[in-house]
Write a protein that holds these residues in place. Structure first.
Motif, mmCIF file in Angstrom:
data_model
loop_
_atom_site.group_PDB
_atom_site.id
_atom_site.type_symbol
_atom_site.label_atom_id
_atom_site.label_comp_id
_atom_site.label_asym_id
_atom_site.label_seq_id
_atom_site.Cartn_x
_atom_site.Cartn_y
_atom_site.Cartn_z
ATOM 1 N N HIS A 101 -20.083 -38.779 -27.731
ATOM 2 C CA HIS A 101 -19.061 -38.355 -28.696
ATOM 3 C C HIS A 101 -19.713 -38.001 -30.025
ATOM 4 N N ILE A 102 -19.293 -36.878 -30.589
ATOM 5 C CA ILE A 102 -19.761 -36.474 -31.920
ATOM 6 C C ILE A 102 -18.591 -36.628 -32.882
ATOM 7 N N ALA A 103 -18.777 -37.487 -33.852
ATOM 8 C CA ALA A 103 -17.690 -37.812 -34.782
ATOM 9 C C ALA A 103 -17.257 -36.589 -35.573
ATOM 10 N N PRO A 104 -15.963 -36.516 -35.939
ATOM 11 C CA PRO A 104 -15.496 -35.424 -36.790
ATOM 12 C C PRO A 104 -16.349 -35.321 -38.060
ATOM 13 N N HIS A 105 -16.611 -34.125 -38.479
ATOM 14 C CA HIS A 105 -17.362 -33.792 -39.696
ATOM 15 C C HIS A 105 -18.873 -33.961 -39.563
ATOM 16 N N ALA A 106 -19.359 -34.469 -38.412
ATOM 17 C CA ALA A 106 -20.809 -34.601 -38.232
ATOM 18 C C ALA A 106 -21.465 -33.228 -38.210
ATOM 19 N N LEU A 107 -20.889 -32.326 -37.410
ATOM 20 C CA LEU A 107 -21.438 -30.969 -37.337
ATOM 21 C C LEU A 107 -21.173 -30.206 -38.629
ATOM 22 N N ARG A 108 -20.071 -30.538 -39.284
ATOM 23 C CA ARG A 108 -19.763 -29.873 -40.559
ATOM 24 C C ARG A 108 -20.807 -30.237 -41.619
ATOM 25 N N ALA A 109 -21.232 -31.489 -41.638
ATOM 26 C CA ALA A 109 -22.254 -31.910 -42.604
ATOM 27 C C ALA A 109 -23.540 -31.119 -42.375
ATOM 28 N N ALA A 110 -23.926 -30.949 -41.096
ATOM 29 C CA ALA A 110 -25.114 -30.161 -40.769
ATOM 30 C C ALA A 110 -24.921 -28.704 -41.173
ATOM 31 N N ALA A 111 -23.704 -28.189 -40.948
ATOM 32 C CA ALA A 111 -23.401 -26.790 -41.287
ATOM 33 C C ALA A 111 -23.467 -26.562 -42.797
ATOM 34 N N ILE A 112 -22.971 -27.523 -43.565
ATOM 35 C CA ILE A 112 -23.025 -27.407 -45.037
ATOM 36 C C ILE A 112 -24.475 -27.300 -45.491
ATOM 37 N N PHE A 113 -25.333 -28.165 -44.946
ATOM 38 C CA PHE A 113 -26.761 -28.115 -45.282
ATOM 39 C C PHE A 113 -27.351 -26.741 -44.936
ATOM 40 N N SER A 114 -27.084 -26.263 -43.717
ATOM 41 C CA SER A 114 -27.648 -24.974 -43.271
ATOM 42 C C SER A 114 -27.218 -23.835 -44.181
ATOM 43 N N ILE A 115 -25.923 -23.765 -44.464
ATOM 44 C CA ILE A 115 -25.398 -22.650 -45.269
ATOM 45 C C ILE A 115 -25.975 -22.679 -46.679
ATOM 46 N N LEU A 116 -26.099 -23.864 -47.253
ATOM 47 C CA LEU A 116 -26.649 -23.961 -48.609
ATOM 48 C C LEU A 116 -28.081 -23.425 -48.676
ATOM 49 N N THR A 117 -28.868 -23.617 -47.597
ATOM 50 C CA THR A 117 -30.248 -23.113 -47.598
ATOM 51 C C THR A 117 -30.301 -21.590 -47.522
ATOM 52 N N ARG A 118 -29.211 -20.973 -47.075
ATOM 53 C CA ARG A 118 -29.200 -19.517 -46.873
ATOM 54 C C ARG A 118 -28.600 -18.751 -48.045
ATOM 55 N N LEU A 119 -27.829 -19.447 -48.877
ATOM 56 C CA LEU A 119 -27.155 -18.772 -49.993
ATOM 57 C C LEU A 119 -28.101 -18.563 -51.165
ATOM 58 N N LYS A 120 -27.808 -17.538 -51.954
ATOM 59 C CA LYS A 120 -28.576 -17.274 -53.169
ATOM 60 C C LYS A 120 -27.700 -17.562 -54.385
ATOM 61 N N GLU A 121 -28.340 -18.070 -55.430
ATOM 62 C CA GLU A 121 -27.610 -18.384 -56.662
ATOM 63 C C GLU A 121 -26.973 -17.116 -57.228
ATOM 64 N N THR A 122 -25.702 -17.222 -57.567
ATOM 65 C CA THR A 122 -25.012 -16.063 -58.140
ATOM 66 C C THR A 122 -25.164 -16.041 -59.653
ATOM 67 N N LYS A 123 -25.033 -14.845 -60.225
ATOM 68 C CA LYS A 123 -25.098 -14.719 -61.691
ATOM 69 C C LYS A 123 -23.733 -14.956 -62.327
ATOM 70 N N LYS A 124 -22.729 -15.133 -61.485
ATOM 71 C CA LYS A 124 -21.363 -15.311 -61.983
ATOM 72 C C LYS A 124 -21.230 -16.636 -62.712
ATOM 73 N N GLN A 125 -20.710 -16.588 -63.926
ATOM 74 C CA GLN A 125 -20.605 -17.786 -64.752
ATOM 75 C C GLN A 125 -19.603 -18.789 -64.164
ATOM 76 N N GLY A 126 -20.005 -20.055 -64.143
ATOM 77 C CA GLY A 126 -19.117 -21.110 -63.656
ATOM 78 C C GLY A 126 -19.117 -21.277 -62.147
ATOM 79 N N MET A 127 -19.939 -20.494 -61.462
ATOM 80 C CA MET A 127 -19.985 -20.542 -59.992
ATOM 81 C C MET A 127 -21.314 -21.157 -59.549
#
Length: 631
Positions: free
Chosen positions: A346-372
């Protein structure tokens, strides 16, 4: 299920689909339906379209890719519209090699595999049927039998286009077997099949010293040279190269840019003129779609070499980046785990989501938009609303970096680390903390990240942990609040009464004393502050709620606790804040009394029945949230 009955039914269906007739019979088929004469490019596009197209937010979503490809809607739409659709309409694009370029494990091979499997299935349908000259090693289009001088009139008569010439083998057979009697040449229905090498070819580069051009274009059969006396006799040649066998369908060129130059030269005339050179024959016609895939570093190296300009001009390069949506990344992991033998854990709810959050953050680039910041950007990419930002801001960020998604952690690494957590002995269930721990441990041995990247990735694991902490608290909050459902509903109704009086400049009547009072500003603000509604924005928020109530009323619908997601969240948070001490004591006490035990059992049952937890991870969640609240 009767397995052998199913097998015999399948075989009977295949036999039913089989068709053999003369060229004259085939012409009569085309009079009724000219679709079998479509080009390979048209066949691929028709196959994709046959699964349906949906308009989602002004974008086309092709259902053909839905089950296997997640989060690449923009890349897929561009691929289908700019290449497959254009080439199906016989525009110049069809004379180009399609090069899928992107990072490892980004979905390039999956797209090609889907197209191959899709073509196989489509060729078994009426719309996708393919007919070929019987006995032709290249499964040639029967219309090539028609002399060039007669083609314009026959094209008008049948409503088709005829391009290409007979292969050397069919030219000889027409004279020797049929005495040039075109009418009686046998035609058969063929089914595209990678296994049977019909309409699908796959070429993978190997050692340049041992790789032979014959792998692409066929070779001389030396055992028959003495019999036929010449290397230019088609009977002494094997038309079994990948380009030969891919005729009428699709040719996959794996890691094309790693190939020796001499292999790529064959593609120059094939792409532009629709033919290629083999042996001592005239140019051989081929109707096939060539798809290659490569990574970004190989591509940059390729275009920097001036020798490759001719081939580069014959390519359409389609970037295939990583997915950038958390919810879709979860689907990728679920798909990969479902294909394994570890589905019983059994894989607990949000376990894969936590991994997905980490993965996506490594792929995103910092935006120049203020406050974001990156977390807000991640949420907006995933379709969530972020206070102070609109749809226009999202589109602006998506167009800010063309190369966004071309770097970062790949799904293969994440699934490898999840696998290491799943495979541990005596594991019945893994949760988000287990997954994040496995990801963190894996960074030490990751072969291709620098020390700076490692530090950045460790920070993203901490961010993913914080995001999970919020999700864990919210999950317990929901479970506790719903056990006090009447309280939540009462608070909701009370808030609506107060905002109605506030917006109408009216008094509110006390339900106990009947006394008229001003709307309870403290109550309204205590709820609105839970979801970040500022003092300046409170009036607009309250009016928006009333407009929603009015809209529901006109449609004869009841506006209830579940009708407004943000207001529902605010009420839940307000109740949770009021109940925080009860929750803290209940979840963290080591020796619960009878009432606490009853409440724990209620919450645990709700977590299992409604939120997908098992007895192990529901108890772990309660203990974890208890420790969070005590910090």
């Amino acid at each position: 299920m009767d397995i052998f009955k199913r097998i015999s039914e399948y075989q009977a269906e295949s036999e039913k689909l089989a068709w053999t007739g003369t060229f004259k019979d085939y012409i009569e088929l085309l009079r009724k339906d000219p679709s079998p004469a479509m080009t390979a490019h048209s066949r691929v596009y028709e196959m994709i379209e046959s699964h349906g197209v949906e308009d989602v937010g002004g974008r086309k979503q092709y259902k053909f890719f839905d089950q296997e490809i997640f989060g690449l809607d923009r890349a897929i739409e561009k691929l289908v519209e700019e290449y497959f659709h254009s080439s199906a309409r016989r525009l110049e694009v069809r004379k180009r090699i399609l090069l899928l370029m992107g990072p490892v494990s980004g979905g390039k091979s999956t797209i090609v595999t889907m197209l191959k499997k899709g073509l196989e299935r489509f060729s078994r349908t009426e719309r996708g049927s393919v007919y070929a000259i019987k006995g032709c090693p290249m499964h040639e289009d029967p219309l090539h039998l028609i002399p060039h001088e007669l083609r314009p009139d026959i094209e008008k008569e049948l409503g088709v286009r005829i391009e290409g010439n007979l292969c050397p083998s069919c030219q000889m057979r027409l004279q020797t077997e049929y005495s040039s009697d075109i009418e009686n040449v046998l035609v058969e229905r063929v089914f595209i099949s990678e296994d049977n090498r019909v309409g699908i070819g796959t070429f993978s580069p190997s050692d340049p010293k041992s790789q032979d051009i014959a792998d692409l274009t066929g070779s001389i059969d030396f055992s028959t040279i003495t019999e036929y006396g010449s290397e230019s006799d088609p009977r002494a040649y094997r038309f079994d190269g990948e380009l030969n066998k891919a005729n009428r369908g699709l040719m996959e060129f794996q890691e094309m840019l790693k190939c020796d130059e001499k292999f790529l030269w064959n593609l120059l005339s094939l792409t532009q003129e629709g033919n290629f050179k083999a042996g001592r024959f005239a140019l051989i016609s081929a109707d096939e779609l060539i798809i290659a895939h490569t990574n970004e570093s190989e591509y940059k190296s390729f275009i920097s070499n001036k020798k490759n300009e001719a081939l580069h001009s014959r390519m359409i390069v389609m970037p295939v980046p990583y997915n950038l949506r958390v919810s879709d990344e979860e689907k990728i992991y679920k798909k990969l785990i479902a294909q394994s033998d570890m589905r019983h854990i059994h894989i607990a709810p949000h376990a894969l989501r936590a991994a997905a959050i980490f993965s996506i953050l490594t792929r995103l680039k910092e935006t120049k938009k203020q406050g974001m910041d990156l977390v807000k950007k991640m949420r907006m990419y995933d379709g969530e609303e972020v206070e102070g930002f609109k749809e226009a801001d999202l589109k602006e960020m998506q167009n800010e970096y063309l190369e966004e998604g071309m770097t970062g952690i790949d799904p293969r690494y994440v699934i490898n680390r999840i696998s290491s957590a799943l495979i541990k002995q005596d594991t019945q269930c893994i949760n988000a903390l287990d997954v994040l721990r496995a990801l963190k441990e894996g960074l030490d041995s990751h072969p291709s990240i620098t020390k700076e990247e490692r530090e950045r990735y460790l920070n993203f694991i901490s961010v993913a942990r914080k995001e999970y902490d919020l999700l864990a608290k919210k999950e317990i909050q929901k479970a506790f609040v719903y056990s006090y459902e009447e309280s939540a509903r009462t608070l909701f109704e009370n808030y609506l009464d107060n905002i109605e009086s506030y917006c109408n400049w009216a008094k509110i009547k006390d339900p106990l004393t009947g006394e008229e009072m001003d709307p309870d500003e403290r109550l309204m603000r205590s709820i609105e502050e839970q979801i970040g509604v500022s003092e300046n924005a409170k009036k607009a928020f309250r009016e928006e709620i009333l407009i929603r109530i009015s809209s529901y009323s006109r449609k004869g619908k009841k506006f209830d606790f579940t009708s407004h997601e943000r207001l529902r969240e605010a009420v839940e948070k307000k109740l949770f804040a009021d109940l925080k001490d009860i929750v803290k004591i209940t979840t963290s006490t080591k020796t619960p009394d009878e009432s606490q035990l009853k409440r724990i059992n209620e919450v645990t049952k709700r977590l299992m029945d409604e939120h997908g937890y098992c007895p192990v991870c529901s108890n772990e969640l309660l203990r974890y949230v208890g420790s969070l609240l005590n910090r």
